[in-house]
Design a protein around this motif. Structure first.
Motif, PDB file in Angstrom:
ATOM      1  N   ILE A   1       0.865  -1.188   0.000  1.00 52.97           N
ATOM      2  CA  ILE A   1       0.000   0.000   0.000  1.00 52.97           C
ATOM      3  C   ILE A   1       0.897   1.232   0.000  1.00 52.97           C
ATOM      4  CG2 ILE A   1      -1.711   1.334   1.293  1.00 52.97           C
ATOM      5  CD1 ILE A   1      -2.692  -1.348   2.477  1.00 52.97           C
ATOM      6  N   VAL A   2       0.645   2.137  -0.944  1.00 49.96           N
ATOM      7  CA  VAL A   2       1.351   3.422  -0.970  1.00 49.96           C
ATOM      8  C   VAL A   2       0.322   4.523  -0.781  1.00 49.96           C
ATOM      9  CG1 VAL A   2       3.301   2.605  -2.355  1.00 49.96           C
ATOM     10  CG2 VAL A   2       1.299   3.563  -3.495  1.00 49.96           C
ATOM     11  N   GLN A   3       0.807   5.690  -0.321  1.00 50.27           N
ATOM     12  CA  GLN A   3      -0.105   6.801  -0.011  1.00 50.27           C
ATOM     13  C   GLN A   3       0.466   8.117  -0.519  1.00 50.27           C
ATOM     14  OE1 GLN A   3      -0.123   6.588   4.274  1.00 50.27           O
ATOM     15  NE2 GLN A   3      -1.597   4.936   4.325  1.00 50.27           N
ATOM     16  N   ASP A   4      -0.424   9.092  -0.531  1.00 52.20           N
ATOM     17  CA  ASP A   4      -0.049  10.485  -0.748  1.00 52.20           C
ATOM     18  C   ASP A   4       0.588  10.719  -2.124  1.00 52.20           C
ATOM     19  OD1 ASP A   4      -1.053  10.761   1.857  1.00 52.20           O
ATOM     20  OD2 ASP A   4       0.923  10.571   2.757  1.00 52.20           O
ATOM     21  N   ILE A   5       1.609  11.556  -2.178  1.00 52.15           N
ATOM     22  CA  ILE A   5       2.229  11.965  -3.443  1.00 52.15           C
ATOM     23  C   ILE A   5       2.753  10.765  -4.231  1.00 52.15           C
ATOM     24  CG2 ILE A   5       4.204  13.228  -4.426  1.00 52.15           C
ATOM     25  CD1 ILE A   5       1.845  15.030  -3.663  1.00 52.15           C
ATOM     26  N   GLU A   6       3.217   9.746  -3.533  1.00 51.95           N
ATOM     27  CA  GLU A   6       3.706   8.560  -4.234  1.00 51.95           C
ATOM     28  C   GLU A   6       2.614   7.939  -5.098  1.00 51.95           C
ATOM     29  OE1 GLU A   6       5.917   4.251  -3.602  1.00 51.95           O
ATOM     30  OE2 GLU A   6       5.527   5.506  -1.841  1.00 51.95           O
ATOM     31  N   VAL A   7       1.373   7.991  -4.652  1.00 57.06           N
ATOM     32  CA  VAL A   7       0.259   7.459  -5.443  1.00 57.06           C
ATOM     33  C   VAL A   7       0.142   8.228  -6.754  1.00 57.06           C
ATOM     34  CG1 VAL A   7      -2.247   7.138  -5.563  1.00 57.06           C
ATOM     35  CG2 VAL A   7      -1.024   6.664  -3.424  1.00 57.06           C
ATOM     36  N   PHE A   8       0.150   9.546  -6.668  1.00 52.45           N
ATOM     37  CA  PHE A   8       0.036  10.352  -7.883  1.00 52.45           C
ATOM     38  C   PHE A   8       1.199  10.079  -8.832  1.00 52.45           C
ATOM     39  CE2 PHE A   8      -2.427  12.738  -4.745  1.00 52.45           C
ATOM     40  CZ  PHE A   8      -3.637  12.850  -5.422  1.00 52.45           C
TER      41      PHE A   8
ATOM     42  N   LEU B   1       2.752   9.581 -18.204  1.00 48.38           N
ATOM     43  CA  LEU B   1       3.038  10.981 -17.899  1.00 48.38           C
ATOM     44  C   LEU B   1       3.903  11.096 -16.646  1.00 48.38           C
ATOM     45  CD1 LEU B   1      -0.494  12.510 -18.572  1.00 48.38           C
ATOM     46  CD2 LEU B   1       1.519  12.659 -20.038  1.00 48.38           C
ATOM     47  N   GLY B   2       4.809  10.172 -16.483  1.00 47.29           N
ATOM     48  CA  GLY B   2       5.644  10.142 -15.296  1.00 47.29           C
ATOM     49  C   GLY B   2       6.435  11.407 -15.053  1.00 47.29           C
ATOM     50  N   TRP B   3       6.725  12.131 -16.120  1.00 46.94           N
ATOM     51  CA  TRP B   3       7.504  13.365 -15.976  1.00 46.94           C
ATOM     52  C   TRP B   3       6.792  14.403 -15.115  1.00 46.94           C
ATOM     53  CZ3 TRP B   3       5.119  17.715 -17.743  1.00 46.94           C
ATOM     54  CH2 TRP B   3       4.059  17.544 -18.639  1.00 46.94           C
ATOM     55  N   VAL B   4       5.454  14.343 -15.035  1.00 48.27           N
ATOM     56  CA  VAL B   4       4.693  15.336 -14.270  1.00 48.27           C
ATOM     57  C   VAL B   4       5.077  15.313 -12.791  1.00 48.27           C
ATOM     58  CG1 VAL B   4       2.375  16.056 -13.542  1.00 48.27           C
ATOM     59  CG2 VAL B   4       2.759  15.305 -15.902  1.00 48.27           C
ATOM     60  N   TYR B   5       5.252  14.137 -12.248  1.00 49.73           N
ATOM     61  CA  TYR B   5       5.582  13.991 -10.822  1.00 49.73           C
ATOM     62  C   TYR B   5       7.015  13.500 -10.596  1.00 49.73           C
ATOM     63  CZ  TYR B   5       0.910  14.936  -9.057  1.00 49.73           C
ATOM     64  OH  TYR B   5      -0.268  15.535  -8.708  1.00 49.73           O
ATOM     65  N   ALA B   6       7.830  13.447 -11.635  1.00 50.51           N
ATOM     66  CA  ALA B   6       9.190  12.899 -11.513  1.00 50.51           C
ATOM     67  C   ALA B   6      10.010  13.594 -10.432  1.00 50.51           C
ATOM     68  CB  ALA B   6       9.908  12.978 -12.861  1.00 50.51           C
TER      69      ALA B   6
ATOM     70  N   VAL C   1       7.781  17.869   1.006  1.00 55.67           N
ATOM     71  CA  VAL C   1       7.067  19.146   0.866  1.00 55.67           C
ATOM     72  C   VAL C   1       5.737  18.908   0.162  1.00 55.67           C
ATOM     73  CG1 VAL C   1       7.104  21.413  -0.246  1.00 55.67           C
ATOM     74  CG2 VAL C   1       9.140  20.580   0.952  1.00 55.67           C
ATOM     75  N   GLY C   2       5.760  18.105  -0.879  1.00 57.85           N
ATOM     76  CA  GLY C   2       4.528  17.774  -1.598  1.00 57.85           C
ATOM     77  C   GLY C   2       3.503  17.112  -0.708  1.00 57.85           C
ATOM     78  N   ASN C   3       3.960  16.237   0.180  1.00 55.31           N
ATOM     79  CA  ASN C   3       3.043  15.571   1.102  1.00 55.31           C
ATOM     80  C   ASN C   3       2.417  16.544   2.087  1.00 55.31           C
ATOM     81  OD1 ASN C   3       3.087  12.953   0.074  1.00 55.31           O
ATOM     82  ND2 ASN C   3       4.894  12.405   1.266  1.00 55.31           N
ATOM     83  N   VAL C   4       3.186  17.516   2.549  1.00 54.62           N
ATOM     84  CA  VAL C   4       2.630  18.533   3.457  1.00 54.62           C
ATOM     85  C   VAL C   4       1.517  19.304   2.747  1.00 54.62           C
ATOM     86  CG1 VAL C   4       3.125  20.702   4.668  1.00 54.62           C
ATOM     87  CG2 VAL C   4       4.680  18.765   4.898  1.00 54.62           C
ATOM     88  N   VAL C   5       1.781  19.721   1.523  1.00 53.06           N
ATOM     89  CA  VAL C   5       0.775  20.456   0.740  1.00 53.06           C
ATOM     90  C   VAL C   5      -0.425  19.557   0.465  1.00 53.06           C
ATOM     91  CG1 VAL C   5       0.317  21.590  -1.467  1.00 53.06           C
ATOM     92  CG2 VAL C   5       2.479  22.016  -0.261  1.00 53.06           C
ATOM     93  N   TYR C   6      -0.156  18.306   0.073  1.00 55.54           N
ATOM     94  CA  TYR C   6      -1.238  17.374  -0.211  1.00 55.54           C
ATOM     95  C   TYR C   6      -2.113  17.144   1.021  1.00 55.54           C
ATOM     96  CZ  TYR C   6      -3.929  13.200  -0.753  1.00 55.54           C
ATOM     97  OH  TYR C   6      -4.985  12.326  -0.739  1.00 55.54           O
ATOM     98  N   HIS C   7      -1.519  16.992   2.204  1.00 54.83           N
ATOM     99  CA  HIS C   7      -2.305  16.752   3.425  1.00 54.83           C
ATOM    100  C   HIS C   7      -3.248  17.916   3.707  1.00 54.83           C
ATOM    101  CE1 HIS C   7       0.686  13.572   5.099  1.00 54.83           C
ATOM    102  NE2 HIS C   7      -0.017  13.135   4.092  1.00 54.83           N
ATOM    103  N   LEU C   8      -2.791  19.131   3.469  1.00 55.48           N
ATOM    104  CA  LEU C   8      -3.677  20.297   3.636  1.00 55.48           C
ATOM    105  C   LEU C   8      -4.823  20.243   2.627  1.00 55.48           C
ATOM    106  CD1 LEU C   8      -1.142  23.175   4.320  1.00 55.48           C
ATOM    107  CD2 LEU C   8      -2.928  22.349   5.860  1.00 55.48           C
ATOM    108  N   TRP C   9      -4.481  19.957   1.393  1.00 54.10           N
ATOM    109  CA  TRP C   9      -5.509  19.844   0.353  1.00 54.10           C
ATOM    110  C   TRP C   9      -6.500  18.737   0.715  1.00 54.10           C
ATOM    111  CZ3 TRP C   9      -8.443  21.417  -3.371  1.00 54.10           C
ATOM    112  CH2 TRP C   9      -9.090  20.500  -4.200  1.00 54.10           C
ATOM    113  N   ALA C  10      -6.011  17.579   1.108  1.00 53.77           N
ATOM    114  CA  ALA C  10      -6.873  16.448   1.417  1.00 53.77           C
ATOM    115  C   ALA C  10      -7.833  16.773   2.553  1.00 53.77           C
ATOM    116  CB  ALA C  10      -6.028  15.213   1.765  1.00 53.77           C
ATOM    117  N   LYS C  11      -7.356  17.499   3.536  1.00 59.66           N
ATOM    118  CA  LYS C  11      -8.184  17.833   4.699  1.00 59.66           C
ATOM    119  C   LYS C  11      -9.343  18.767   4.327  1.00 59.66           C
ATOM    120  CE  LYS C  11      -7.953  19.483   9.427  1.00 59.66           C
ATOM    121  NZ  LYS C  11      -7.077  19.860  10.536  1.00 59.66           N
TER     122      LYS C  11
END
Length: 151
Positions: free
Chosen positions: A53-60, A69-74, A84-94
């Motif tokens: 199981i993977v979570q957060d930015i790694e999923v995207f 389109l791997g270059w988008v999140y490379a 940093v992406g996970n911190v931003v994502y957690h705020l968005w998710a909440k």
């Protein structure tokens, strides 16, 4: 939902991604390695073919790689960028449900909990007071009064 639809369209012919509708009444944590509705609503999860199981930015990152389109999140392969992406994502998710014009995540979770307990649809029983506080009078077992819940 726009991103999900975009990814579904990109994956349509390849079938590399198995999308799961967590809002479906038939969603089952058991069929998804124990990921509960609550957990799935709080943050994105993916189950890899080997059961990891993977979570957060790694999923995207993995989703975009799967549709070519791997270059988008490379750049998120660098740990500091991923963190940093996970911190931003957690705020968005909440706050994503409110930011997209829907009810607060807490209200959705309380309603689902009431429905799962066989207490009916609590959707009309939740109110926001205008100051960001949510109060739900959730139905309880028959013969007893509704129980207020503060979020």
């Amino acid at each position: 939902m726009k991103e999900v639809k975009f990814l579904m369209k990109r994956d349509a012919n390849a079938g590399k991604i198995d999308f799961v509708d967590i809002a479906s009444p038939s969603y089952s944590a058991e069929a998804n390695l124990g990921i509960t509705f609550h957990q799935a609503m709080e943050r994105i999860h993916a189950i890899l073919p080997d059961g990891t199981i993977v979570q957060d930015i790694e999923v995207f990152r993995r989703l975009y790689e799967a549709v070519g389109l791997g270059w988008v999140y490379a750049i998120t392969k660098y740990k500091v960028v991923e963190n940093v992406g996970n911190v931003v994502y957690h705020l968005w998710a909440k706050y994503r449900t409110q930011m997209t014009g829907r009810e607060a995540l807490e209200v959705i979770l309380q309603r689902r909990q009431a429905e799962a307990a066989g207490l009916g649809d609590a959707g009309s029983l939740c109110r926001e007071d205008g100051h960001g506080n949510i109060s739900c009078k959730l139905p309880v077992a028959s013969g007893t009064a509704a129980k207020p819940a503060q979020l």
